[in-house]
Design an enzyme around this catalytic site. Sequence first.
Site, PDB file in Angstrom:
ATOM      1  CG  HIS A   1      24.045  18.531  23.212  1.00 42.37           C
ATOM      2  ND1 HIS A   1      24.520  18.414  24.506  1.00 42.37           N
ATOM      3  CD2 HIS A   1      23.141  19.520  23.251  1.00 42.37           C
ATOM      4  CE1 HIS A   1      23.932  19.307  25.270  1.00 42.37           C
ATOM      5  NE2 HIS A   1      23.090  19.985  24.548  1.00 42.37           N
TER       6      HIS A   1
ATOM      7  CG  HIS B   1      19.874  27.785  29.516  1.00 41.94           C
ATOM      8  ND1 HIS B   1      20.747  28.448  28.696  1.00 41.94           N
ATOM      9  CD2 HIS B   1      19.284  26.843  28.751  1.00 41.94           C
ATOM     10  CE1 HIS B   1      20.696  27.927  27.482  1.00 41.94           C
ATOM     11  NE2 HIS B   1      19.811  26.942  27.492  1.00 41.94           N
ATOM     12  CD  GLU B   2      16.580  24.185  30.270  1.00 35.93           C
ATOM     13  OE1 GLU B   2      17.754  23.836  30.122  1.00 35.93           O
ATOM     14  OE2 GLU B   2      15.777  24.260  29.313  1.00 35.93           O
TER      15      GLU B   2
HETATM   16  C1  D0W Z   1      12.403  20.349  23.675  1.00 40.38           C
HETATM   17  C2  D0W Z   1      13.821  20.798  23.681  1.00 40.38           C
HETATM   18  O1  D0W Z   1      14.747  20.049  23.498  1.00 40.38           O
HETATM   19  N1  D0W Z   1      14.037  22.128  23.918  1.00 40.38           N
HETATM   20  C3  D0W Z   1      15.390  22.694  23.926  1.00 40.38           C
HETATM   21  C4  D0W Z   1      15.303  24.209  23.930  1.00 40.38           C
HETATM   22  C5  D0W Z   1      14.746  24.688  22.598  1.00 40.38           C
HETATM   23  O2  D0W Z   1      15.363  24.353  21.579  1.00 40.38           O
HETATM   24  O3  D0W Z   1      13.722  25.387  22.607  1.00 40.38           O
HETATM   25  C6  D0W Z   1      16.097  22.281  25.207  1.00 40.38           C
HETATM   26  O4  D0W Z   1      15.531  22.467  26.250  1.00 40.38           O
HETATM   27  N2  D0W Z   1      17.355  21.756  25.116  1.00 40.38           N
HETATM   28  C7  D0W Z   1      18.054  21.254  26.296  1.00 40.38           C
HETATM   29  C8  D0W Z   1      19.312  22.069  26.631  1.00 40.38           C
HETATM   30  C9  D0W Z   1      19.734  21.740  28.071  1.00 40.38           C
HETATM   31  C10 D0W Z   1      21.069  22.346  28.551  1.00 40.38           C
HETATM   32  C11 D0W Z   1      22.222  22.080  27.610  1.00 40.38           C
HETATM   33  O5  D0W Z   1      22.253  21.091  26.933  1.00 40.38           O
HETATM   34  N3  D0W Z   1      23.245  23.001  27.659  1.00 40.38           N
HETATM   35  C12 D0W Z   1      24.523  22.711  26.958  1.00 40.38           C
HETATM   36  C13 D0W Z   1      25.442  23.941  26.935  1.00 40.38           C
HETATM   37  C14 D0W Z   1      25.135  24.963  27.977  1.00 40.38           C
HETATM   38  C15 D0W Z   1      25.504  24.765  29.308  1.00 40.38           C
HETATM   39  C16 D0W Z   1      25.224  25.753  30.255  1.00 40.38           C
HETATM   40  C17 D0W Z   1      24.544  26.927  29.857  1.00 40.38           C
HETATM   41  O6  D0W Z   1      24.268  27.911  30.761  1.00 40.38           O
HETATM   42  C18 D0W Z   1      24.177  27.107  28.537  1.00 40.38           C
HETATM   43  C19 D0W Z   1      24.458  26.118  27.600  1.00 40.38           C
HETATM   44  C20 D0W Z   1      25.263  21.586  27.696  1.00 40.38           C
HETATM   45  O7  D0W Z   1      24.799  21.225  28.791  1.00 40.38           O
HETATM   46  O8  D0W Z   1      26.265  21.124  27.152  1.00 40.38           O
HETATM   47  C21 D0W Z   1      21.436  21.690  29.887  1.00 40.38           C
HETATM   48  C22 D0W Z   1      21.465  22.776  30.925  1.00 40.38           C
HETATM   49  C23 D0W Z   1      21.605  24.081  30.189  1.00 40.38           C
HETATM   50  C24 D0W Z   1      20.942  23.829  28.856  1.00 40.38           C
HETATM   51  C25 D0W Z   1      18.978  23.553  26.526  1.00 40.38           C
HETATM   52  O9  D0W Z   1      18.165  24.053  27.306  1.00 40.38           O
HETATM   53  O10 D0W Z   1      19.564  24.213  25.625  1.00 40.38           O
HETATM   54 ZN    ZN Z   2      18.970  26.044  25.910  1.00 44.05          ZN
END
Ligand code: D0W
Ligand code: ZN
Length: 587
Positions: free
Chosen positions: A476, A346-347
């Site tokens: 979030h 995902h990242e």
């Molecule tokens: C500088 C900055 O902030 N950059 C942004 C990216 C950008 O905007 O360019 C960013 O890195 N945001 C962090 C956030 C992290 C995660 C997340 O929060 N996921 C949701 C929901 C979910 C869960 C599982 C999945 O497979 C998909 C989604 C949760 O955990 O509830 C945690 C692990 C997964 C993704 C992300 O990567 O979206």
């Molecule tokens: Zn993401």
Amino acid sequence: NNSDVEEASLFLEEYNNVSQTTFNRNMEAAWTFNTNITNENQKKMVEVQLETDLWQQEMANRAAAFNTSAFNATMQRQFYKIKDIGTAAMTDHGKLQKLNEVLSDMESIYSTGKVCFAENDCKPLDPDITRLFETSRDEQKLRIAWKGWRDQTGRKMRDLYTTFHSFCVYPCVCVGYADTGAYWRSWYEMDTFDQEVKRLFEQLKPLYEQLHAFVRQRLKKQYGAAIFPQTGHIPAHLLGNMWAQSWNSLQDLLMPFPSKPILDVTEEMVKQKYTPRKIFEVSDDFFKSLGMIEMPFEFWNKSMLERPAGREVVCHASAWDFYNGRDFRVKQCTDITMDHLSTAHHEMGHIEYFLQYRNQPLVFRDGANPGFHEAVGDVISLSVETPKHLNKIGLLPNYVEDNETDINFLMAMALQKIAFLPFGYLIDQWRWSVFKGVTKASDYNKAWWNLRCGLQGVSPPVPRSEEDFDPGAKYHIPGNTPYIRYFVSYVLQFQFHKALCGIAGHNGPLHTCDIYNSSAAGQKLSAMLSKGSSQVWTESLKELTGQTTMSAQPLMDYFQPLLDYLRAANGDEVGWSDDCPSFADPL
Ligand SMILES: CC(=O)N[C@@H](CC(=O)O)C(=O)NC[C@H](CC1(C(=O)N[C@@H](Cc2ccc(O)cc2)C(=O)O)CCCC1)C(=O)O
Ligand SMILES: [Zn+2]
């Protein structure tokens, strides 16, 4: 005012040069705080953020002096985005400073929160409490951790969030919009966006209700029916995740055919001595197999791929663009689990998008819409997580393709994807109502549990009141990161997957498709990603899939075999009542 194209081009050139250094500096300061939480780093980040906001205000004012009506579409779109700066447009600098301080205070409370089981036995969310929810079947211990986390985070943020909230209702700090929610929705460039996501959610509800019924029935067997409320809700601490947002860590309890090999490869990863670096190399290898851009040297050199000893960090994973065309990083407290393998993809999906659009003008270095950015990595994971692919990369050695394993796989994917849908949808339903001023501070928690009970069919395992602030226990909310993007992504990623599987020449059901090594699919995906936000997202969607609207059909087609199985298994024991058990009004 000025309609001179020559002068406008010079202004855009200046903007593109200066913005790269300004935003690079801002990201560096944020990175320093996120990878080393100290008061000094927090102060420095807030200071640099304010300077960046003021620079954006100045550029927005200069851009407003141009009459863009005669300019070409691309120039007009750049001017529009330079002026559309949301919160940064706030002219009261004292208020802007206060806003950024309140946000970083909430982020610190969340990121340093610990659950205490006894006087000197306190554990952080990552990895300890996360692992507890994934592995423990002791409902008392889970209940303590569930309540403890909310006491240590949300409960401590209620006043800060109330202050933050006062900046987001009309006259909203994001100039030009009715409220912060209206600004966030504007990124989807369609005034029917909220009806669109409501339509999609209603369309997908039957799938969720069937999965919910099956899981409830299995969990009643595991924990005894006595702790389940008569209303049909599932107590939220039993679903394998702190927020009950994905249930795939319960696979061992929920496989329809338990005699078949387990599809969660965590054990195999540990056995093969996987490291955080190896996990990211597996992901990088997939993108290379598609002929896409591999992670640059600086990525491997500057990322933080595991939790460092001896300092507090923001462990919530994230991907960072440093806006200089070559510095891109991931920060992840990587654990050796299948869930973290998925998170790494995902990242890296975000990083791949950053790489693909790195030559765009700065204001176009964004997803076509925020849901696109969230879908890239997950689309790759849809291929990686197939038993066929896991077998190919040696993580599922004793795999034999048969019908029962197929249903088990669909169940594993449903526990990750279908379970998420109401959660992905409800977070911003709550927040949009808060920003509109419909939900007042005195009703934060009641409104939250109305949605959690009503849409997700989960109930709090201990009574809740307005002394609590449960939204604050989810990253979030203190992080002030919009969330509907994930619901949009969970729909889009199946549309993308279906299109890419067609291009890759896949035959057979969608859920068995693996696009690994398809340079044709990689080319098509790269072409769309490289556009960034230079065109409206419906154009980008059309280039990749031929469609111009979000559609839940590919997702429903993917899970159709499982839906048939669930309908047969559940009979009519489906659904829950709307009233929320154990939400105690203030005594
Ligand atoms: C500088 C900055 O902030 N950059 C942004 C990216 C950008 O905007 O360019 C960013 O890195 N945001 C962090 C956030 C992290 C995660 C997340 O929060 N996921 C949701 C929901 C979910 C869960 C599982 C999945 O497979 C998909 C989604 C949760 O955990 O509830 C945690 C692990 C997964 C993704 C992300 O990567 O979206
Ligand atoms: Zn993401």
